[in-house]
Design an enzyme around this catalytic site. Sequence first.
Site, PDB file in Angstrom:
ATOM      1  NE  ARG A  23      -1.326  -1.479   3.705  1.00 16.58           N
ATOM      2  CZ  ARG A  23      -1.503  -1.395   5.031  1.00 16.58           C
ATOM      3  NH1 ARG A  23      -2.705  -1.099   5.554  1.00 16.58           N
ATOM      4  NH2 ARG A  23      -0.485  -1.612   5.852  1.00 16.58           N
ATOM      5  CD  GLN A  46       1.103  27.858  20.007  1.00 14.05           C
ATOM      6  OE1 GLN A  46       2.048  28.336  19.379  1.00 14.05           O
ATOM      7  NE2 GLN A  46       0.157  28.612  20.573  1.00 14.05           N
ATOM      8  NE  ARG A  59       7.068  30.882   4.633  1.00 14.27           N
ATOM      9  CZ  ARG A  59       5.883  31.423   4.930  1.00 14.27           C
ATOM     10  NH1 ARG A  59       5.677  32.001   6.120  1.00 14.27           N
ATOM     11  NH2 ARG A  59       4.878  31.402   4.051  1.00 14.27           N
ATOM     12  CG  HIS A  62      11.748  33.942  12.400  1.00 12.80           C
ATOM     13  ND1 HIS A  62      10.593  33.653  11.717  1.00 12.80           N
ATOM     14  CD2 HIS A  62      12.307  34.980  11.721  1.00 12.80           C
ATOM     15  CE1 HIS A  62      10.462  34.462  10.693  1.00 12.80           C
ATOM     16  NE2 HIS A  62      11.497  35.291  10.676  1.00 12.80           N
ATOM     17  CE  LYS A  72      11.126  28.030  16.054  1.00 12.96           C
ATOM     18  NZ  LYS A  72      11.881  29.021  15.307  1.00 12.96           N
ATOM     19  CG  HIS A 119      14.012  27.002  11.969  1.00  9.15           C
ATOM     20  ND1 HIS A 119      12.754  27.242  11.465  1.00  9.15           N
ATOM     21  CD2 HIS A 119      14.507  25.960  11.247  1.00  9.15           C
ATOM     22  CE1 HIS A 119      12.497  26.379  10.496  1.00  9.15           C
ATOM     23  NE2 HIS A 119      13.555  25.588  10.345  1.00  9.15           N
ATOM     24  CE1 TYR A 132       6.972  26.374  10.445  1.00  8.70           C
ATOM     25  CE2 TYR A 132       9.070  26.213  11.568  1.00  8.70           C
ATOM     26  CZ  TYR A 132       8.301  26.694  10.538  1.00  8.70           C
ATOM     27  OH  TYR A 132       8.863  27.503   9.590  1.00  8.70           O
ATOM     28  CG  ASP A 168      12.015  36.936   7.799  1.00 10.29           C
ATOM     29  OD1 ASP A 168      11.462  35.961   7.257  1.00 10.29           O
ATOM     30  OD2 ASP A 168      11.923  37.184   9.029  1.00 10.29           O
TER      31      ASP A 168
HETATM   32  C1  LIG Z   1       5.304  31.718  14.248  1.00 12.29           C
HETATM   33  C2  LIG Z   1       3.848  32.074  14.362  1.00 12.29           C
HETATM   34  C3  LIG Z   1       3.293  33.094  13.612  1.00 12.29           C
HETATM   35  N1  LIG Z   1       1.969  33.389  13.762  1.00 12.29           N
HETATM   36  C4  LIG Z   1       1.394  34.452  12.945  1.00 12.29           C
HETATM   37  C5  LIG Z   1       2.141  35.777  13.022  1.00 12.29           C
HETATM   38  C6  LIG Z   1       1.963  36.365  11.648  1.00 12.29           C
HETATM   39  O1  LIG Z   1       0.762  37.079  11.588  1.00 12.29           O
HETATM   40  C7  LIG Z   1       1.847  35.149  10.737  1.00 12.29           C
HETATM   41  C8  LIG Z   1       3.142  34.860  10.000  1.00 12.29           C
HETATM   42  O2  LIG Z   1       4.153  34.814  10.975  1.00 12.29           O
HETATM   43  P1  LIG Z   1       5.661  34.833  10.486  1.00 12.29           P
HETATM   44  O3  LIG Z   1       5.816  35.891   9.430  1.00 12.29           O
HETATM   45  O4  LIG Z   1       6.538  34.915  11.731  1.00 12.29           O
HETATM   46  O5  LIG Z   1       5.814  33.407   9.829  1.00 12.29           O
HETATM   47  P2  LIG Z   1       7.195  32.785   9.324  1.00 12.29           P
HETATM   48  O6  LIG Z   1       8.038  33.837   8.687  1.00 12.29           O
HETATM   49  O7  LIG Z   1       6.844  31.573   8.579  1.00 12.29           O
HETATM   50  O8  LIG Z   1       7.916  32.385  10.667  1.00 12.29           O
HETATM   51  C9  LIG Z   1       8.021  31.029  11.068  1.00 12.29           C
HETATM   52  O9  LIG Z   1       9.000  30.439  10.295  1.00 12.29           O
HETATM   53  C10 LIG Z   1      10.317  30.565  10.820  1.00 12.29           C
HETATM   54  C11 LIG Z   1      11.288  29.957   9.837  1.00 12.29           C
HETATM   55  C12 LIG Z   1      10.368  29.944  12.163  1.00 12.29           C
HETATM   56  O10 LIG Z   1      11.272  29.199  12.532  1.00 12.29           O
HETATM   57  C13 LIG Z   1       9.293  30.256  13.107  1.00 12.29           C
HETATM   58  O11 LIG Z   1       8.766  29.068  13.655  1.00 12.29           O
HETATM   59  C14 LIG Z   1       8.208  31.067  12.567  1.00 12.29           C
HETATM   60  O12 LIG Z   1       8.549  32.355  12.970  1.00 12.29           O
HETATM   61  O13 LIG Z   1       1.504  34.049  11.578  1.00 12.29           O
HETATM   62  C15 LIG Z   1       1.165  32.724  14.656  1.00 12.29           C
HETATM   63  O14 LIG Z   1      -0.042  33.024  14.775  1.00 12.29           O
HETATM   64  N2  LIG Z   1       1.706  31.726  15.407  1.00 12.29           N
HETATM   65  C16 LIG Z   1       3.018  31.369  15.293  1.00 12.29           C
HETATM   66  O15 LIG Z   1       3.464  30.445  15.990  1.00 12.29           O
END
Ligand SMILES: Cc1cn([C@H]2C[C@H](O)[C@@H](COP(=O)(O)OP(=O)(O)O[C@H]3O[C@H](C)C(=O)[C@H](O)[C@H]3O)O2)c(=O)[nH]c1=O
Length: 185
Positions: A23, A46, A59, A62, A72, A119, A132, A168
């Site tokens: 499968r 989470q 991305r 962070h 993570k 990360h 994550y 970023d």
């Molecule tokens: C991380 C996170 C973000 N958000 C909201 C905040 C913003 O409104 C939206 C996008 O967030 P952000 O621009 O920080 O997403 P990424 O740039 O993908 O950041 C993530 O990706 C990088 C590579 C990482 O390692 C982190 O885990 C995380 O920061 O989601 C949430 O509601 N919960 C969360 O846990």
Amino acid sequence: MRFINTNIDGLWIIEPERVVDSRGSFARTFCSDEYAKRGLETRYVQHSESISHSRFTLRGLHYQEPPHAEVKIVSCCRGEIFDVAVDLRPESRTFMQWRSVVLSGANGTLFYIPQGFAHGFQALTNDVAVRYMMSAAFEPSSSKGIRYDDPAIGIEWPEPPTVISERDLSWPLMKCYSDLATAQA
Ligand SMILES: Cc1cn([C@H]2C[C@H](O)[C@@H](COP(=O)(O)OP(=O)(O)O[C@H]3O[C@H](C)C(=O)[C@H](O)[C@H]3O)O2)c(=O)[nH]c1=O
């Protein structure tokens, strides 16, 4: 699950051991007993997903400051990414060193990134989905970052980013942090 040492304390690559049949396959992707035996975090509060449409989207980098620092576990369930962790633990013998790993839907590999690391990742295909597991809840006030192209870290990304957020692009360089730390000492 195969736990692969990265020579950076606390940072692990975890490969699923897939049981294959006609499968397809089945593999365990998390096991608290296996994690506990190795002193890894077993409690995750989470589980999140990010979708990136375009190849070479970048991305990161962070992290969350204490007391919201998180472990993570990162995996890529669709497409392929170049995933990077940077050791930001000042007391670490590998402070400012980085390690990359290719995560993909095909390999199912996971990257276990402990507290004290930044990360980030770059999509290597269009339409990647990254998952994550986080050991601490998202706390915007403690969400910080460092520049993906900081020469003091020297990450060798596959390609220049095609898509990256203004946030970023505007993180400080590590040099700024060290200057700040010196000023505050
Ligand atoms: C991380 C996170 C973000 N958000 C909201 C905040 C913003 O409104 C939206 C996008 O967030 P952000 O621009 O920080 O997403 P990424 O740039 O993908 O950041 C993530 O990706 C990088 C590579 C990482 O390692 C982190 O885990 C995380 O920061 O989601 C949430 O509601 N919960 C969360 O846990």
